[in-house]
Design an enzyme around this catalytic site. Structure first.
Site, PDB file in Angstrom:
ATOM      1  N   ASP A 118      -3.927   2.187   6.593  1.00 52.81           N
ATOM      2  CA  ASP A 118      -2.630   2.202   5.919  1.00 52.81           C
ATOM      3  C   ASP A 118      -2.094   3.622   5.813  1.00 52.81           C
ATOM      4  O   ASP A 118      -2.837   4.611   5.938  1.00 52.81           O
ATOM      5  CB  ASP A 118      -2.824   1.605   4.511  1.00 52.81           C
ATOM      6  N   ASP A 178       5.507  -5.715   4.541  1.00 57.87           N
ATOM      7  CA  ASP A 178       4.959  -6.136   3.244  1.00 57.87           C
ATOM      8  C   ASP A 178       5.680  -7.360   2.722  1.00 57.87           C
ATOM      9  O   ASP A 178       5.254  -7.950   1.731  1.00 57.87           O
ATOM     10  CB  ASP A 178       5.096  -5.002   2.223  1.00 57.87           C
TER      11      ASP A 178
HETATM   12  C1  DGJ Z   1       0.642  -1.271   1.573  1.00 62.87           C
HETATM   13  C2  DGJ Z   1       0.290  -2.353   2.571  1.00 62.87           C
HETATM   14  O1  DGJ Z   1       1.390  -2.619   3.375  1.00 62.87           O
HETATM   15  C3  DGJ Z   1      -0.208  -3.570   1.812  1.00 62.87           C
HETATM   16  O2  DGJ Z   1      -0.486  -4.609   2.709  1.00 62.87           O
HETATM   17  C4  DGJ Z   1      -1.433  -3.197   1.033  1.00 62.87           C
HETATM   18  O3  DGJ Z   1      -2.477  -2.846   1.910  1.00 62.87           O
HETATM   19  C5  DGJ Z   1      -1.129  -2.040   0.091  1.00 62.87           C
HETATM   20  N1  DGJ Z   1      -0.539  -0.942   0.807  1.00 62.87           N
HETATM   21  C6  DGJ Z   1      -2.363  -1.558  -0.610  1.00 62.87           C
HETATM   22  O4  DGJ Z   1      -2.134  -0.445  -1.347  1.00 62.87           O
END
Ligand code: DGJ
Length: 740
Positions: free
Chosen positions: A479, A549
């Site tokens: 991430d 997301d």
């Molecule tokens: C952002 C990501 O896009 C989410 O799927 C998740 O992993 C969160 N970060 C966790 O902090």
């Protein structure tokens, strides 16, 4: 196989694809001029390639040749300060800070295969014998600068890769202020631009609009390729549809700041540059050194946008993805983020994995919150040691429990970051990107590590190595949740501060190169606040990406549709999540969520413990349907048929483009989605494509059969379904082929 031909009489070099050609004229042994890119063309012109009108106020090409007007010429790499007043592709200054304008001496070099660009991701030839590379080397004897333009044609996909190398063989440093990876001059034609814009949780919304005179520019100065504008776009003629007409696609194999510039000038000629964003870039090139731009990819199709996408999808799967994942089927994934957020422990995770194993999941990914004191997003990034309150048996203990359930284990990491509230920040306050003695802007309570520093890179490589060797981890979700701000490095000299944005990306690629070479079988999934860095640079290391997301199936239909213009469904992480949806509060059926998610790289991300037995049964059927059709959904040809950007419906299909031992072309899947119901709507009628004209296809749920020609030319009427957010998937089987 020869992909490049040189006509020495006319000084024309041509790169040939399956249906396309890219033709270059070597002009006066000094400049490469652009002749053509598009449908395969054989040029027989002997003399005048360019109009030689005497037009008011235009500058002539060179003092020794007064036949051509600079602004009317098509350059391969347009430069500044020479009477060409279009946006230049590059700008370089010599040791006295004078612009370098030539004249250049041009030499041509052709070699078999394609070299990888040092330190940067670039398309990998499957077999070096299958292609050739053209290098056009321009030498400026006054400064000692060499500018080398590289071109490789991948014939099967009508794809040309380009990049530029600057080498300083002079005795004084030169300064590169702008260095596009590709530049293209196109003669007057009516153009429409298709590009993908968006924001967090609504990435890659498709827009199409005519180009008008002046400059249209989009890009990123956020340090990543960004949620806002994707570094892939297309040019089409106004008549181009999904199935017909010419489409010219472009993509940047890079994950940082970029700029796409399209200037339509007074004569309706187009200059297109794609490359590093010059506002946040400068490079000091010392004598003896070379600088390589990232690679740009150009793809042509005369079969409309679907034809272009098909070429992109095949190219990305076979030449961008890491070799171990080019042909590998991807597991059905469960991710605990929307199920638990930070609130989990080993017992709860094992409970989830028990249910996951029962419903057909194959890979269990533990998301954020497993390390340091990470119970909120305010702390602990950088402290990559297991939180033993949550996981008393460590990662190894948990991973082994998960493995006992015959699931693979995956882990979330955000290596490029540090929380201010972390042991790492206390030990190494000099490691994050900031301007000395000035406050830093806050973003998600975290700071970005300075990857231009070798000590930071070494720390990351070591830390990742320790984590990956500590437990049976077969997947990493990588991430990156913050744009770059206050960009300065305490380690770079004053004259090189403008290099930091690019050095950051080079540092990231270095870490990824090392770690993916050491762990080639680990599946890396990219992520950046959802789909904020979805680009070919990342896909080179991480063959799948968390698309957004936003897990709401209705929003996802548009996001995935837009993304599919360039990126293959197998690269788009797509999960069934809970209702009401956590991002938009909408409730949709499990079936609708399933159909949307299985059109991408399929998974689940919801609290399985909260589901009823009926829902679990339905999910089990869903995952088994996906597993049964996985090869088609992951490797088949994806065709967009009806756009959710133009109506409240979406239709797409998956069909194998060629039968092979693994992939039977005996059937195809058609997906239909209705977003919003209206009264008294006409029945949806769609025409399908790429079927065999005289073959009978049976639609399995109704038992009705149709000829391929009927489905393609007359179309099929889909049944009206009632209500919002309804969907159907239809299986069409070639008659008599069930057992073949
Ligand atoms: C952002 C990501 O896009 C989410 O799927 C998740 O992993 C969160 N970060 C966790 O902090």
């Amino acid at each position: 196989m020869s992909t490049i031909a040189f006509d020495s009489d006319n000084k024309i070099v041509s790169l040939y694809g399956k249906k396309s050609s890219y033709n270059i004229k070597l002009y006066n042994t000094s400049l490469p001029l652009h002749l053509h890119w598009g449908a395969k063309t054989c040029l027989s012109v002997k003399k005048s390639f360019f109009p030689a009108n005497d037009r008011g106020f235009m500058i002539l090409a060179e003092a020794r040749d007064n036949s051509y007007l600079v602004e009317e010429m098509q350059f391969e790499y347009g430069f500044a300060e020479n009477g060409d007043f279009r946006v230049p592709a590059f700008r370089v200054r010599d040791g006295q800070n004078y612009p370098i304008t030539g004249p250049f001496e041009l030499t041509t070099y052709i070699y078999r295969g394609k070299n990888q660009i040092p330190g940067l991701p670039s398309a990998r030839p499957e077999n070096a014998q299958d292609l050739e590379t053209l290098e056009l080397r321009m030498h400026d004897s006054k400064s000692g600068l060499w500018i080398t333009l590289s071109y490789s044609m991948f014939p099967k996909y009508d794809a040309v890769t380009r990049h530029v190398r600057f080498s300083n063989e002079g005795s004084r440093p030169v300064k590169i202020e702008k260095a596009a990876s590709m530049s293209l001059d196109l003669y007057n034609w009516e153009y429409e631009l298709l590009y993908l814009h968006g924001a967090w949780a609504r990435e890659r919304q498709l827009q199409r609009r005519p180009l008008q005179s002046g400059t249209t520019a989009f890009g990123s100065i956020r340090g990543t390729s960004s949620h806002q504008f994707n570094p892939s776009f297309a040019l089409v003629s106004p008549q181009t549809t999904e199935f017909s007409g010419e489409a010219y696609g472009f993509s940047f194999v890079y994950s940082g700041n970029f700029l796409s510039e399209l200037e339509l000038n007074h004569d309706n000629n187009l200059r297109l540059n794609l490359g590093l964003h010059p506002d946040t870039f400068e490079w000091q090139l010392q004598p003896g050194d070379s600088f390589n731009t990232p690679e740009a990819l150009m793809i042509y199709s005369d079969e409309g946008l679907n034809g272009m996408s098909h070429n992109f999808h095949g190219f990305i799967r076979n030449h961008i993805f890491p070799p171990p994942f080019q042909k590998a089927e991807r597991p059905i994934l469960f991710n605990n983020w929307e199920a638990t957020y930070f609130d989990f422990d080993e017992r709860g995770l094992v409970e989830l994995s028990d249910i996951a194993a029962d419903i057909g999941v194959e890979l269990f990914v533990l998301d954020d919150g497993w390390f340091g004191e990470r119970n909120t997003d305010r702390t602990s990034l950088g402290d990559w040691t297991v939180n033993t309150e949550k996981l008393p048996n460590g990662l190894k203990g948990l991973a082994e429990e998960i493995e006992k359930r015959e699931l693979q284990f995956g882990l979330w990491l955000e290596p490029e970051m540090m929380s201010l509230n972390s042991k790492l920040a206390l030990a190494h306050p000099e490691w994050y990107i900031s301007i000395p003695n000035r406050p830093v802007a806050e973003g998600r309570n975290q700071l970005v590590l300075d990857l231009s520093r070798s000590d930071v890179r070494e720390f990351l490589i070591e830390t990742l190595d320790q984590i990956l060797s500590s437990a049976p981890i077969s997947c990493v979700k990588w991430d990156m949740n913050r744009y770059l701000t206050n960009v300065a490095s305490s380690q770079l000299p004053a004259s090189q501060q403008q290099e930091l944005y690019h050095r950051y990306v080079l540092g990231l690629y270095h870490v990824l190169d090392e770690i993916t070479a050491k762990y080639p079988k680990v599946l890396f999934e990219g992520c950046s606040g959802g789909g904020g860095r979805f680009d070919l640079g990342v896909l080179y290391y991480m063959p799948q990406y968390w698309t957004s997301d936003n897990t709401d199936a209705v929003s996802r239909i548009k996001i995935q549709y837009g993304t599919s213009l360039f990126y293959p469904p197998i690269s788009m992480g797509a999960h069934v999540s809970a209702v009401p949806n956590h991002q938009v509060g909408r409730t949709t059926s499990l079936e609708f969520r399933g159909h949307t998610a299985m059109s991408g790289n399929f998974g689940y991300e919801l609290d399985l413990r909260a589901l009823s037995d009926t829902e679990l049964r339905q999910i089990t059927q869903q995952s088994s349907f996906y597993a049964q059709h996985r090869r088609l959904l992951q490797f088949g040809r994806f065709l967009r048929i009806k756009s959710p950007f133009e109506s409240s419906e979406a239709v797409w299909m998956f069909i194998h483009s060629a039968a092979s031992a693994e992939d039977s072309s005996d059937y195809f899947l058609l997906f239909w989605f209705r977003l919003h119901a209206e009264a008294n709507l006409p029945s949806p009628r769609v025409k399908l494509a790429y079927l065999e004209e005289n073959v009978l296809y049976e639609e399995k749920s109704s038992g009705l059969s149709y000829t391929g020609s009927e489905l393609m030319h007359r179309g099929i009427i889909l049944p009206q379904l009632e209500g919002d957010y309804v969907s159907q998937v239809y299986i069409f089987q070639k008659k008599g082929s069930e057992n073949s």
